[in-house]
Write an enzyme that holds these catalytic residues in place. Structure first.
Site, PDB file in Angstrom:
ATOM      1  N   TYR A 190      11.188  -4.226   2.286  1.00  0.00           N
ATOM      2  CA  TYR A 190      11.857  -3.457   2.546  1.00  0.00           C
ATOM      3  C   TYR A 190      13.029  -4.683   3.310  1.00  0.00           C
ATOM      4  CZ  TYR A 190       8.058  -0.602   3.995  1.00  0.00           C
ATOM      5  OH  TYR A 190       7.237   0.119   3.923  1.00  0.00           O
ATOM      6  N   LYS A 237      -1.742  -7.399  -4.957  1.00  0.00           N
ATOM      7  CA  LYS A 237      -1.729  -5.974  -5.816  1.00  0.00           C
ATOM      8  C   LYS A 237      -1.322  -7.008  -7.064  1.00  0.00           C
ATOM      9  CE  LYS A 237      -1.924  -1.774  -7.753  1.00  0.00           C
ATOM     10  NZ  LYS A 237      -3.190  -1.181  -8.007  1.00  0.00           N
ATOM     11  N   ASP A 261      -5.203  -1.335  -3.541  1.00  0.00           N
ATOM     12  CA  ASP A 261      -5.846   0.001  -3.475  1.00  0.00           C
ATOM     13  C   ASP A 261      -6.975   0.622  -2.650  1.00  0.00           C
ATOM     14  OD1 ASP A 261      -6.160  -1.274  -5.423  1.00  0.00           O
ATOM     15  OD2 ASP A 261      -6.343  -0.114  -6.774  1.00  0.00           O
ATOM     16  N   ASP A 267       1.996  -1.748   6.307  1.00  0.00           N
ATOM     17  CA  ASP A 267       2.659   0.066   6.830  1.00  0.00           C
ATOM     18  C   ASP A 267       1.821   0.471   6.873  1.00  0.00           C
ATOM     19  OD1 ASP A 267       4.676   1.077   8.106  1.00  0.00           O
ATOM     20  OD2 ASP A 267       6.437   1.569   6.390  1.00  0.00           O
ATOM     21  N   ASP A 326      -1.559   1.788   9.673  1.00  0.00           N
ATOM     22  CA  ASP A 326      -1.505   3.393   9.987  1.00  0.00           C
ATOM     23  C   ASP A 326      -2.264   3.881  10.074  1.00  0.00           C
ATOM     24  OD1 ASP A 326       1.200   2.700  11.145  1.00  0.00           O
ATOM     25  OD2 ASP A 326       1.644   5.122   9.930  1.00  0.00           O
TER      26      ASP A 326
END
Ligand code: NAD
Length: 355
Positions: A135, A190, A222, A246, A250
């Site tokens: 980001y 990851k 994942d 992020d 959620d």
């Protein structure tokens, strides 16, 4: 204790008003000053984060934030969109650590889409790094339009990067938080595909050696996404980068039934913080008086705990929230048969009364 109150857009003004009401009955010397942010600030000053708002935030011990954004600003050039205000505040205040607890209140077990036995008693803390990662890496899209889109472009890419000090400081935050809980940290990465996250994993492991009393495990993102819905109670503290955090935070927030229940805190190195509900400005229900103010009220409790050192007041608010839920009071988002539907304001009043 100085608090910058930034209600923002949509339901932001409605829910922050309830949190302010709750703070006002604590009898603490709190100096609250309100300013515009997001779309409301853009309308009045032509910028989502005006200098005066940023100055107020910097001078305050904490920021109580509602939410920003509305679909009507989607056509604006990206730096002028309401959401840029949050990125600007994070950057300017150095808010690198985002705390997102996902707690399942016993009275709301039925509101989750998961089986009660999977989430009953759930209490996990997701710690998301907030000022690095893809980001904030160099965007490499060819910007030829002012509305943020690239007509005719053949490709666009963003850069994922983390420095060692950035990973070290968030790792320390996670291990220290775990020490106050059940002493387990899961670092999500990851590393099998991304160099940045192999580096992340190595640095977190190195920092972990300074916390021999805390158990550390690593999980690919994942798998973490899968485990969160399969066996969420296996987690205690989860630490991860900006983008994975992020998404996972959620996902975790929905485990508990309603996004309207979940607070968040974003802290810098000196415990100055920005406190906001995990949800957005909900333009679909704005102005109807039906939004759930509890996430914002619980964010105010986190503010008292982390930035203002008022643990007793934080607990008083949290206990009052438990009490109104036990009384069966529910806003529309958490309403179920046999409970009493209340408005945003009635919910705030009930918390005040319980206190
Ligand atoms: P949202 O979180 O605003 O809403 C998602 C859904 O949840 C909607 O149906 C909404 O009605 C419901 N909801 C959210 N909060 C609720 C509450 N307190 N009580 C009851 N129901 C609630 O997400 P969205 O619709 O994807 O985004 C709307 C706007 O908010 C966009 O402009 C987006 O950019 C912005 N946004 C802002 C923030 C922030 O300010 N930190 C975060 C996320 C999204």
């Amino acid at each position: 204790m100085k608090i910058a109150v930034l209600p923002g857009d949509g339901i932001g003004t409605e829910i922050v008003a309830e949190a302010v009401k709750v703070l006002n009955v604590l009898g603490l010397p709190l100096k609250m000053e309100t300013a515009l942010v997001g779309g409301a600030a853009y309308e009045a000053h032509g910028h989502p984060l005006p200098e005066s708002t940023l100055k107020l935030a910097k001078e305050s011990d904490a920021v109580l934030f509602g939410a920003v954004g509305d679909w009507k600003y989607d056509k604006l050039d990206r730096p002028l969109r309401p959401e840029q205000a949050i990125l600007g505040l994070r950057k300017n205040l150095g808010l690198f650590a985002n705390f997102r607890p996902a707690i399942c209140y016993e009275q709301l077990v039925g509101a989750s889409s998961l089986k009660p036995e999977l989430i009953s008693g759930l209490d996990i803390l997701i710690i998301r790094e907030l000022t690095g990662d893809i980001y904030f890496g160099q965007p490499r899209g060819r910007r030829i339009a002012t509305d943020g889109h690239f007509p005719g472009a053949e490709e666009a890419f963003d850069t994922m990067r983390y420095s060692k000090p950035e990973i070290e400081r968030i790792a320390h935050v996670a291990f220290q938080a775990a020490r106050k809980r059940s002493k387990r940290v899961t670092s999500v990465d990851k590393a099998n595909v991304l160099e940045t996250f192999q580096f992340w994993k190595d640095v977190v492991t190195e920092v972990g050696q300074q916390y021999p009393d805390v158990e550390l495990d690593h999980m690919y993102v994942d798998n973490a996404a899968m485990q969160l819905v399969k066996a969420p109670k296996r987690f205690d503290v989860v630490v991860t980068g900006n983008m994975f955090g992020d998404i996972l935070s959620d996902e975790a927030s929905m485990l508990t039934g309603s996004i309207g229940m979940l607070p968040s805190a974003s802290l810098n190195a000196s415990n100055q913080g920005l406190y906001e509900p995990s949800h957005g400005s909900a333009p679909d229900i704005a102005g109807k008086g039906i939004a759930n103010p509890l996430a914002t009220i619980l964010s105010a409790a986190m503010m008292l705990r982390f930035s203002l050192n008022q643990e007793a007041a934080a607990q008083q608010i949290e206990a009052a929230v438990q009490q109104v839920l036990a009384q069966g009071l529910r806003t529309a988002d958490i309403f179920s048969e046999g409970t009493t539907r209340v408005s945003t304001r009635e919910m705030g009043d009930a918390v005040v009364k319980a206190m």
